[in-house]
Design a protein around this motif. Structure first.
Motif, PDB file in Angstrom:
ATOM      1  N   GLU A   1     -13.309-141.273  60.177  1.00 25.36           N
ATOM      2  CA  GLU A   1     -12.339-140.452  59.454  1.00 25.36           C
ATOM      3  C   GLU A   1     -12.711-138.978  59.537  1.00 25.36           C
ATOM      4  OE1 GLU A   1     -10.559-140.006  54.957  1.00 25.36           O
ATOM      5  OE2 GLU A   1     -11.465-141.903  55.540  1.00 25.36           O
ATOM      6  N   LYS A   2     -13.984-138.674  59.404  1.00 27.57           N
ATOM      7  CA  LYS A   2     -14.448-137.284  59.508  1.00 27.57           C
ATOM      8  C   LYS A   2     -14.154-136.723  60.896  1.00 27.57           C
ATOM      9  CE  LYS A   2     -18.528-134.407  58.985  1.00 27.57           C
ATOM     10  NZ  LYS A   2     -19.960-134.360  58.770  1.00 27.57           N
ATOM     11  N   ALA A   3     -14.407-137.524  61.932  1.00 33.30           N
ATOM     12  CA  ALA A   3     -14.161-137.079  63.306  1.00 33.30           C
ATOM     13  C   ALA A   3     -12.678-136.836  63.553  1.00 33.30           C
ATOM     14  CB  ALA A   3     -14.698-138.115  64.288  1.00 33.30           C
ATOM     15  N   ILE A   4     -11.836-137.718  63.009  1.00 25.85           N
ATOM     16  CA  ILE A   4     -10.388-137.545  63.162  1.00 25.85           C
ATOM     17  C   ILE A   4      -9.950-136.240  62.508  1.00 25.85           C
ATOM     18  CG2 ILE A   4      -8.145-138.432  62.382  1.00 25.85           C
ATOM     19  CD1 ILE A   4      -9.297-141.246  62.805  1.00 25.85           C
ATOM     20  N   ARG A   5     -10.418-136.010  61.310  1.00 26.05           N
ATOM     21  CA  ARG A   5     -10.049-134.771  60.599  1.00 26.05           C
ATOM     22  C   ARG A   5     -10.524-133.531  61.348  1.00 26.05           C
ATOM     23  NH1 ARG A   5     -11.095-135.745  54.196  1.00 26.05           N
ATOM     24  NH2 ARG A   5      -9.654-137.464  53.928  1.00 26.05           N
ATOM     25  N   GLU A   6     -11.745-133.571  61.855  1.00 24.93           N
ATOM     26  CA  GLU A   6     -12.290-132.407  62.566  1.00 24.93           C
ATOM     27  C   GLU A   6     -11.516-132.104  63.833  1.00 24.93           C
ATOM     28  OE1 GLU A   6     -16.425-133.322  63.084  1.00 24.93           O
ATOM     29  OE2 GLU A   6     -16.925-132.777  61.017  1.00 24.93           O
ATOM     30  N   LYS A   7     -10.933-133.121  64.452  1.00 20.54           N
ATOM     31  CA  LYS A   7     -10.161-132.922  65.671  1.00 20.54           C
ATOM     32  C   LYS A   7      -8.711-132.554  65.374  1.00 20.54           C
ATOM     33  CE  LYS A   7      -8.481-135.118  69.811  1.00 20.54           C
ATOM     34  NZ  LYS A   7      -8.089-136.331  70.445  1.00 20.54           N
ATOM     35  N   ILE A   8      -8.074-133.296  64.490  1.00 20.55           N
ATOM     36  CA  ILE A   8      -6.633-133.181  64.286  1.00 20.55           C
ATOM     37  C   ILE A   8      -6.226-131.976  63.437  1.00 20.55           C
ATOM     38  CG2 ILE A   8      -4.593-134.363  63.355  1.00 20.55           C
ATOM     39  CD1 ILE A   8      -5.762-135.702  65.842  1.00 20.55           C
ATOM     40  N   ILE A   9      -6.881-131.768  62.325  1.00 21.99           N
ATOM     41  CA  ILE A   9      -6.439-130.736  61.384  1.00 21.99           C
ATOM     42  C   ILE A   9      -6.437-129.333  62.001  1.00 21.99           C
ATOM     43  CG2 ILE A   9      -6.972-129.581  59.193  1.00 21.99           C
ATOM     44  CD1 ILE A   9      -7.590-132.357  58.045  1.00 21.99           C
ATOM     45  N   PRO A  10      -7.482-128.911  62.714  1.00 22.82           N
ATOM     46  CA  PRO A  10      -7.397-127.578  63.336  1.00 22.82           C
ATOM     47  C   PRO A  10      -6.244-127.460  64.332  1.00 22.82           C
ATOM     48  CG  PRO A  10      -9.670-128.325  63.288  1.00 22.82           C
ATOM     49  CD  PRO A  10      -8.819-129.492  62.879  1.00 22.82           C
ATOM     50  N   GLU A  11      -5.954-128.540  65.069  1.00 22.86           N
ATOM     51  CA  GLU A  11      -4.837-128.513  66.013  1.00 22.86           C
ATOM     52  C   GLU A  11      -3.501-128.348  65.285  1.00 22.86           C
ATOM     53  OE1 GLU A  11      -4.905-131.878  68.634  1.00 22.86           O
ATOM     54  OE2 GLU A  11      -7.008-131.559  69.154  1.00 22.86           O
ATOM     55  N   LEU A  12      -3.351-129.031  64.173  1.00 19.14           N
ATOM     56  CA  LEU A  12      -2.112-128.925  63.407  1.00 19.14           C
ATOM     57  C   LEU A  12      -1.921-127.519  62.849  1.00 19.14           C
ATOM     58  CD1 LEU A  12      -2.191-132.325  61.488  1.00 19.14           C
ATOM     59  CD2 LEU A  12      -0.667-131.697  63.359  1.00 19.14           C
ATOM     60  N   TYR A  13      -2.982-126.929  62.318  1.00 22.09           N
ATOM     61  CA  TYR A  13      -2.872-125.595  61.728  1.00 22.09           C
ATOM     62  C   TYR A  13      -2.784-124.484  62.768  1.00 22.09           C
ATOM     63  CZ  TYR A  13      -3.601-127.387  57.017  1.00 22.09           C
ATOM     64  OH  TYR A  13      -3.465-128.044  55.827  1.00 22.09           O
ATOM     65  N   ALA A  14      -3.196-124.750  63.998  1.00 22.03           N
ATOM     66  CA  ALA A  14      -3.105-123.739  65.056  1.00 22.03           C
ATOM     67  C   ALA A  14      -1.704-123.647  65.649  1.00 22.03           C
ATOM     68  CB  ALA A  14      -4.116-124.050  66.165  1.00 22.03           C
ATOM     69  N   ASN A  15      -0.883-124.652  65.452  1.00 22.37           N
ATOM     70  CA  ASN A  15       0.463-124.703  65.993  1.00 22.37           C
ATOM     71  C   ASN A  15       1.348-123.649  65.317  1.00 22.37           C
ATOM     72  OD1 ASN A  15       3.363-125.702  65.828  1.00 22.37           O
ATOM     73  ND2 ASN A  15       2.512-127.081  67.369  1.00 22.37           N
ATOM     74  N   GLU A  16       1.996-122.809  66.110  1.00 21.52           N
ATOM     75  CA  GLU A  16       2.819-121.716  65.566  1.00 21.52           C
ATOM     76  C   GLU A  16       4.008-122.221  64.749  1.00 21.52           C
ATOM     77  OE1 GLU A  16       2.185-118.429  65.523  1.00 21.52           O
ATOM     78  OE2 GLU A  16       0.278-118.943  66.454  1.00 21.52           O
ATOM     79  N   TYR A  17       4.619-123.300  65.184  1.00 24.00           N
ATOM     80  CA  TYR A  17       5.753-123.839  64.429  1.00 24.00           C
ATOM     81  C   TYR A  17       5.292-124.348  63.066  1.00 24.00           C
ATOM     82  CZ  TYR A  17       9.895-126.466  63.185  1.00 24.00           C
ATOM     83  OH  TYR A  17      10.991-126.940  62.521  1.00 24.00           O
ATOM     84  N   ASN A  18       4.148-125.014  63.034  1.00 19.19           N
ATOM     85  CA  ASN A  18       3.617-125.495  61.762  1.00 19.19           C
ATOM     86  C   ASN A  18       3.320-124.333  60.817  1.00 19.19           C
ATOM     87  OD1 ASN A  18       3.810-128.064  62.726  1.00 19.19           O
ATOM     88  ND2 ASN A  18       1.635-128.346  63.094  1.00 19.19           N
ATOM     89  N   LYS A  19       2.844-123.227  61.360  1.00 18.30           N
ATOM     90  CA  LYS A  19       2.619-122.033  60.534  1.00 18.30           C
ATOM     91  C   LYS A  19       3.946-121.516  59.980  1.00 18.30           C
ATOM     92  CE  LYS A  19      -1.398-120.418  63.115  1.00 18.30           C
ATOM     93  NZ  LYS A  19      -1.903-119.345  63.989  1.00 18.30           N
ATOM     94  N   PHE A  20       4.972-121.504  60.817  1.00 21.21           N
ATOM     95  CA  PHE A  20       6.280-120.990  60.417  1.00 21.21           C
ATOM     96  C   PHE A  20       6.863-121.770  59.246  1.00 21.21           C
ATOM     97  CE2 PHE A  20      10.938-121.428  60.902  1.00 21.21           C
ATOM     98  CZ  PHE A  20      11.306-120.115  60.629  1.00 21.21           C
ATOM     99  N   ILE A  21       6.749-123.099  59.286  1.00 18.10           N
ATOM    100  CA  ILE A  21       7.365-123.911  58.238  1.00 18.10           C
ATOM    101  C   ILE A  21       6.431-124.176  57.063  1.00 18.10           C
ATOM    102  CG2 ILE A  21       8.948-125.014  59.847  1.00 18.10           C
ATOM    103  CD1 ILE A  21       7.219-127.543  59.561  1.00 18.10           C
ATOM    104  N   GLY A  22       5.212-123.669  57.115  1.00 11.03           N
ATOM    105  CA  GLY A  22       4.283-123.862  56.007  1.00 11.03           C
ATOM    106  C   GLY A  22       3.734-125.275  55.923  1.00 11.03           C
ATOM    107  N   PHE A  23       3.504-125.887  57.079  1.00 11.03           N
ATOM    108  CA  PHE A  23       2.979-127.248  57.137  1.00 11.03           C
ATOM    109  C   PHE A  23       1.585-127.307  56.526  1.00 11.03           C
ATOM    110  CE2 PHE A  23       0.635-130.643  59.262  1.00 11.03           C
ATOM    111  CZ  PHE A  23       1.504-131.710  59.152  1.00 11.03           C
ATOM    112  N   GLU A  24       1.347-128.301  55.680  1.00 16.17           N
ATOM    113  CA  GLU A  24       0.042-128.464  55.039  1.00 16.17           C
ATOM    114  C   GLU A  24      -0.337-129.941  54.995  1.00 16.17           C
ATOM    115  OE1 GLU A  24      -2.127-127.513  50.778  1.00 16.17           O
ATOM    116  OE2 GLU A  24      -0.059-126.895  51.100  1.00 16.17           O
ATOM    117  N   VAL A  25      -1.552-130.239  55.417  1.00 12.34           N
ATOM    118  CA  VAL A  25      -2.069-131.609  55.355  1.00 12.34           C
ATOM    119  C   VAL A  25      -2.652-131.831  53.966  1.00 12.34           C
ATOM    120  CG1 VAL A  25      -3.746-133.244  56.283  1.00 12.34           C
ATOM    121  CG2 VAL A  25      -2.606-131.625  57.811  1.00 12.34           C
TER     122      VAL A  25
END
Length: 76
Positions: free
Chosen positions: A9-33
Protein backbone atom coordinates in the motif's frame (compact mmCIF):
# COMPACT_ATOMS: atom_id res chain seq x y z
CA UNK A 1 -5.37 10.12 4.90
CA UNK A 2 -4.73 7.21 7.20
CA UNK A 3 -1.28 5.63 7.49
CA UNK A 4 -0.47 2.86 4.99
CA UNK A 5 -1.03 -0.57 6.52
CA UNK A 6 1.31 -2.59 4.31
CA UNK A 7 4.46 -2.06 2.29
CA UNK A 8 2.48 -2.73 -0.89
CA UNK A 9 0.00 0.00 0.00
CA UNK A 10 2.85 2.39 0.82
CA UNK A 11 4.52 1.64 -2.53
CA UNK A 12 1.27 2.21 -4.42
CA UNK A 13 0.76 5.56 -2.72
CA UNK A 14 4.34 6.66 -3.35
CA UNK A 15 3.96 5.89 -7.05
CA UNK A 16 0.38 6.92 -7.80
CA UNK A 17 -0.30 10.01 -5.71
CA UNK A 18 2.53 12.18 -7.10
CA UNK A 19 1.45 11.25 -10.64
CA UNK A 20 -2.14 12.26 -9.91
CA UNK A 21 -1.15 15.61 -8.40
CA UNK A 22 1.31 16.38 -11.22
CA UNK A 23 -1.43 16.14 -13.86
CA UNK A 24 -2.45 19.63 -15.05
CA UNK A 25 -6.11 18.71 -15.51
CA UNK A 26 -6.28 17.34 -11.97
CA UNK A 27 -4.84 20.63 -10.72
CA UNK A 28 -7.45 22.57 -12.71
CA UNK A 29 -10.41 20.71 -11.22
CA UNK A 30 -9.01 20.57 -7.69
CA UNK A 31 -8.63 16.79 -7.61
CA UNK A 32 -7.74 15.47 -4.15
CA UNK A 33 -7.02 11.93 -2.98
CA UNK A 34 -8.76 11.20 0.30
CA UNK A 35 -7.94 7.46 0.63
CA UNK A 36 -5.93 5.07 -1.52
CA UNK A 37 -5.26 1.39 -0.91
CA UNK A 38 -5.07 -1.77 -3.06
CA UNK A 39 -8.80 -2.39 -2.63
CA UNK A 40 -10.31 1.06 -2.00
CA UNK A 41 -9.99 4.63 -3.20
CA UNK A 42 -11.77 7.82 -2.25
CA UNK A 43 -11.23 11.17 -3.94
CA UNK A 44 -12.98 14.47 -4.49
CA UNK A 45 -13.04 17.41 -6.85
CA UNK A 46 -14.00 21.03 -6.26
CA UNK A 47 -17.35 21.52 -7.99
CA UNK A 48 -17.20 25.19 -8.90
CA UNK A 49 -18.62 26.95 -11.96
CA UNK A 50 -15.60 26.02 -14.13
CA UNK A 51 -16.93 22.44 -14.19
CA UNK A 52 -20.52 23.30 -15.08
CA UNK A 53 -22.16 22.44 -18.38
CA UNK A 54 -24.52 24.78 -20.27
CA UNK A 55 -27.41 23.69 -18.00
CA UNK A 56 -25.61 24.78 -14.84
CA UNK A 57 -24.91 21.29 -13.47
CA UNK A 58 -21.57 19.49 -13.22
CA UNK A 59 -20.36 18.12 -16.56
CA UNK A 60 -20.41 14.29 -16.62
CA UNK A 61 -16.84 14.03 -17.88
CA UNK A 62 -15.55 15.37 -14.61
CA UNK A 63 -17.22 12.56 -12.69
CA UNK A 64 -15.47 10.02 -14.92
CA UNK A 65 -12.17 11.38 -13.64
CA UNK A 66 -13.02 10.09 -10.18
CA UNK A 67 -12.67 6.54 -11.55
CA UNK A 68 -9.07 7.14 -12.55
CA UNK A 69 -7.33 6.08 -9.30
CA UNK A 70 -9.13 2.73 -9.43
CA UNK A 71 -8.11 2.18 -13.05
CA UNK A 72 -4.51 3.04 -12.25
CA UNK A 73 -4.47 0.62 -9.32
CA UNK A 74 -5.87 -2.15 -11.51
CA UNK A 75 -3.01 -1.64 -13.96
CA UNK A 76 -0.35 -1.67 -11.21
Amino acid sequence: MRKARTEKEKAIREKIIPELYANEYNKFIGFEVMELSPTYSKSRIKCDTRLHNSYGSIHGGHFCLLLMPWQVLQAA
